[in-house]
Design a protein around this motif. Structure first.
Motif, PDB file in Angstrom:
ATOM      1  N   ARG A 155       0.839  -1.210   0.000  1.00  0.00           N
ATOM      2  CA  ARG A 155       0.000   0.000   0.000  1.00  0.00           C
ATOM      3  C   ARG A 155       0.867   1.251   0.000  1.00  0.00           C
ATOM      4  O   ARG A 155       0.696   2.146  -0.829  1.00  0.00           O
ATOM      5  CB  ARG A 155      -0.951  -0.014   1.194  1.00  0.00           C
ATOM      6  CG  ARG A 155      -1.914   1.156   1.208  1.00  0.00           C
ATOM      7  CD  ARG A 155      -3.026   0.901   2.230  1.00  0.00           C
ATOM      8  NE  ARG A 155      -3.763   2.093   2.523  1.00  0.00           N
ATOM      9  CZ  ARG A 155      -4.656   2.661   1.727  1.00  0.00           C
ATOM     10  NH1 ARG A 155      -4.918   2.131   0.555  1.00  0.00           N
ATOM     11  NH2 ARG A 155      -5.293   3.756   2.092  1.00  0.00           N
ATOM     12  N   ARG A 156       1.825   1.292   0.897  1.00  0.00           N
ATOM     13  CA  ARG A 156       2.691   2.477   1.003  1.00  0.00           C
ATOM     14  C   ARG A 156       3.626   2.586  -0.206  1.00  0.00           C
ATOM     15  O   ARG A 156       3.826   3.669  -0.753  1.00  0.00           O
ATOM     16  CB  ARG A 156       3.495   2.414   2.281  1.00  0.00           C
ATOM     17  CG  ARG A 156       4.327   3.646   2.492  1.00  0.00           C
ATOM     18  CD  ARG A 156       4.881   3.696   3.885  1.00  0.00           C
ATOM     19  NE  ARG A 156       5.617   4.928   4.072  1.00  0.00           N
ATOM     20  CZ  ARG A 156       6.681   5.035   4.808  1.00  0.00           C
ATOM     21  NH1 ARG A 156       7.118   3.998   5.489  1.00  0.00           N
ATOM     22  NH2 ARG A 156       7.297   6.178   4.907  1.00  0.00           N
ATOM     23  N   SER A 157       4.172   1.459  -0.613  1.00  0.00           N
ATOM     24  CA  SER A 157       5.087   1.459  -1.752  1.00  0.00           C
ATOM     25  C   SER A 157       4.372   1.907  -3.029  1.00  0.00           C
ATOM     26  O   SER A 157       4.890   2.727  -3.786  1.00  0.00           O
ATOM     27  CB  SER A 157       5.688   0.065  -1.932  1.00  0.00           C
ATOM     28  OG  SER A 157       6.657   0.037  -2.933  1.00  0.00           O
ATOM     29  N   ALA A 158       3.185   1.377  -3.267  1.00  0.00           N
ATOM     30  CA  ALA A 158       2.426   1.727  -4.467  1.00  0.00           C
ATOM     31  C   ALA A 158       1.999   3.183  -4.456  1.00  0.00           C
ATOM     32  O   ALA A 158       1.924   3.820  -5.508  1.00  0.00           O
ATOM     33  CB  ALA A 158       1.202   0.815  -4.598  1.00  0.00           C
ATOM     34  N   ALA A 159       1.740   3.728  -3.270  1.00  0.00           N
ATOM     35  CA  ALA A 159       1.337   5.140  -3.176  1.00  0.00           C
ATOM     36  C   ALA A 159       2.430   6.060  -3.702  1.00  0.00           C
ATOM     37  O   ALA A 159       2.141   7.145  -4.219  1.00  0.00           O
ATOM     38  CB  ALA A 159       1.001   5.497  -1.729  1.00  0.00           C
ATOM     39  N   GLY A 160       3.666   5.646  -3.602  1.00  0.00           N
ATOM     40  CA  GLY A 160       4.762   6.450  -4.130  1.00  0.00           C
ATOM     41  C   GLY A 160       5.065   6.176  -5.590  1.00  0.00           C
ATOM     42  O   GLY A 160       5.738   6.974  -6.244  1.00  0.00           O
ATOM     43  N   LEU A 167      -6.867   4.629  -9.158  1.00  0.00           N
ATOM     44  CA  LEU A 167      -5.703   3.977  -8.556  1.00  0.00           C
ATOM     45  C   LEU A 167      -4.476   4.875  -8.636  1.00  0.00           C
ATOM     46  O   LEU A 167      -3.683   4.948  -7.700  1.00  0.00           O
ATOM     47  CB  LEU A 167      -5.399   2.644  -9.234  1.00  0.00           C
ATOM     48  CG  LEU A 167      -6.413   1.540  -9.030  1.00  0.00           C
ATOM     49  CD1 LEU A 167      -5.931   0.250  -9.675  1.00  0.00           C
ATOM     50  CD2 LEU A 167      -6.700   1.322  -7.559  1.00  0.00           C
ATOM     51  N   ARG A 168      -4.326   5.561  -9.745  1.00  0.00           N
ATOM     52  CA  ARG A 168      -3.223   6.504  -9.895  1.00  0.00           C
ATOM     53  C   ARG A 168      -3.334   7.608  -8.835  1.00  0.00           C
ATOM     54  O   ARG A 168      -2.357   8.036  -8.263  1.00  0.00           O
ATOM     55  CB  ARG A 168      -3.262   7.101 -11.301  1.00  0.00           C
ATOM     56  CG  ARG A 168      -2.023   7.820 -11.727  1.00  0.00           C
ATOM     57  CD  ARG A 168      -2.171   8.358 -13.145  1.00  0.00           C
ATOM     58  NE  ARG A 168      -2.342   7.339 -14.157  1.00  0.00           N
ATOM     59  CZ  ARG A 168      -1.358   6.711 -14.783  1.00  0.00           C
ATOM     60  NH1 ARG A 168      -0.112   6.995 -14.472  1.00  0.00           N
ATOM     61  NH2 ARG A 168      -1.601   5.813 -15.706  1.00  0.00           N
ATOM     62  N   ARG A 169      -4.546   8.011  -8.563  1.00  0.00           N
ATOM     63  CA  ARG A 169      -4.803   9.108  -7.623  1.00  0.00           C
ATOM     64  C   ARG A 169      -4.824   8.639  -6.162  1.00  0.00           C
ATOM     65  O   ARG A 169      -4.211   9.248  -5.297  1.00  0.00           O
ATOM     66  CB  ARG A 169      -6.153   9.733  -7.990  1.00  0.00           C
ATOM     67  CG  ARG A 169      -6.445  11.085  -7.442  1.00  0.00           C
ATOM     68  CD  ARG A 169      -7.788  11.658  -7.950  1.00  0.00           C
ATOM     69  NE  ARG A 169      -8.917  10.751  -7.773  1.00  0.00           N
ATOM     70  CZ  ARG A 169      -9.527  10.089  -8.771  1.00  0.00           C
ATOM     71  NH1 ARG A 169      -9.131  10.240 -10.017  1.00  0.00           N
ATOM     72  NH2 ARG A 169     -10.532   9.282  -8.539  1.00  0.00           N
ATOM     73  N   GLU A 170      -5.508   7.528  -5.892  1.00  0.00           N
ATOM     74  CA  GLU A 170      -5.736   7.095  -4.507  1.00  0.00           C
ATOM     75  C   GLU A 170      -4.857   5.926  -4.077  1.00  0.00           C
ATOM     76  O   GLU A 170      -4.800   5.602  -2.896  1.00  0.00           O
ATOM     77  CB  GLU A 170      -7.205   6.700  -4.326  1.00  0.00           C
ATOM     78  CG  GLU A 170      -8.176   7.827  -4.610  1.00  0.00           C
ATOM     79  CD  GLU A 170      -9.603   7.335  -4.719  1.00  0.00           C
ATOM     80  OE1 GLU A 170      -9.902   6.213  -4.264  1.00  0.00           O
ATOM     81  OE2 GLU A 170     -10.424   8.086  -5.277  1.00  0.00           O
ATOM     82  N   GLY A 171      -4.216   5.255  -5.033  1.00  0.00           N
ATOM     83  CA  GLY A 171      -3.391   4.101  -4.702  1.00  0.00           C
ATOM     84  C   GLY A 171      -4.237   2.853  -4.509  1.00  0.00           C
ATOM     85  O   GLY A 171      -5.426   2.823  -4.802  1.00  0.00           O
TER      86      GLY A 171
END
Length: 170
Positions: free
Chosen positions: A27-32, A47-51
């Motif tokens: 979750r954290r890795s994908a958010a970046g 997904l690009r916006r909210e992860g």
């Protein structure tokens, strides 16, 4: 327990350890990562916006677990001779290097990079060495084709999880 049974079950165990890291960190890795992907990468804008949500990650990992468990069972049944098992083993090992490459490209931690060099790649190398003693390879045509067939499974399980959860919310 036969050595091939240990290897086939070991694939599922190594995958579980590796994917536990992914469940805890994706979750954290994908958010970046997701917001910085090029526009041509086909992912839903939300997904690009909210992860990725933790529920989506959990469901995707579960769906992938079904695929790996199926391949491991095929390995147990066939004494590791099944192309499905050998392809899954090859794909699992090679994918460990993709985690390392992504971390190097990002110049930071990315999900899965901690267990790629400590679990995924060592397990794969050990399994290949043990299977080679029995004359079983994971780099013949059938195994390579099976490994290539796994390539769309990873984005496929994430897409399926996204659609299933979005449908549930609606």
């Amino acid at each position: 327990m036969r050595p091939t049974t240990r290897i086939a079950a070991g694939l599922l165990a190594a995958w579980a350890v590796h994917d536990l890291e992914e469940v805890l960190t994706m979750r954290r890795s994908a958010a970046g990562i997701l917001p910085n992907l090029p526009a041509w990468v086909p992912i839903p804008e939300e997904l690009r916006r909210e992860g990725l949500s933790q529920r989506q990650i959990n469901l995707a990992v579960t769906l992938m677990g079904v695929a790996i468990a199926t391949a491991s069972a095929a390995g147990v049944r066939s004494g590791c001779r099944s192309p499905l098992f050998r392809g899954a083993l090859l794909g699992f090992g090679v994918h460990g290097f993709t985690h390392i490459a992504m971390a190097l490209a990002a110049r930071r931690y990315v999900t899965g990079v901690a267990t790629a060099p400590t679990v995924v790649i060592p397990f794969w190398l050990w399994a290949r060495r043990e299977l080679a003693k029995a004359g079983i390879r994971d780099d013949d045509r059938a195994a390579v084709l099976a490994a290539l067939a796994f390539l769309p499974v990873v984005p496929g399980v994430h897409a399926a999880a996204h659609r299933l959860l979005r449908r549930r919310r609606a």
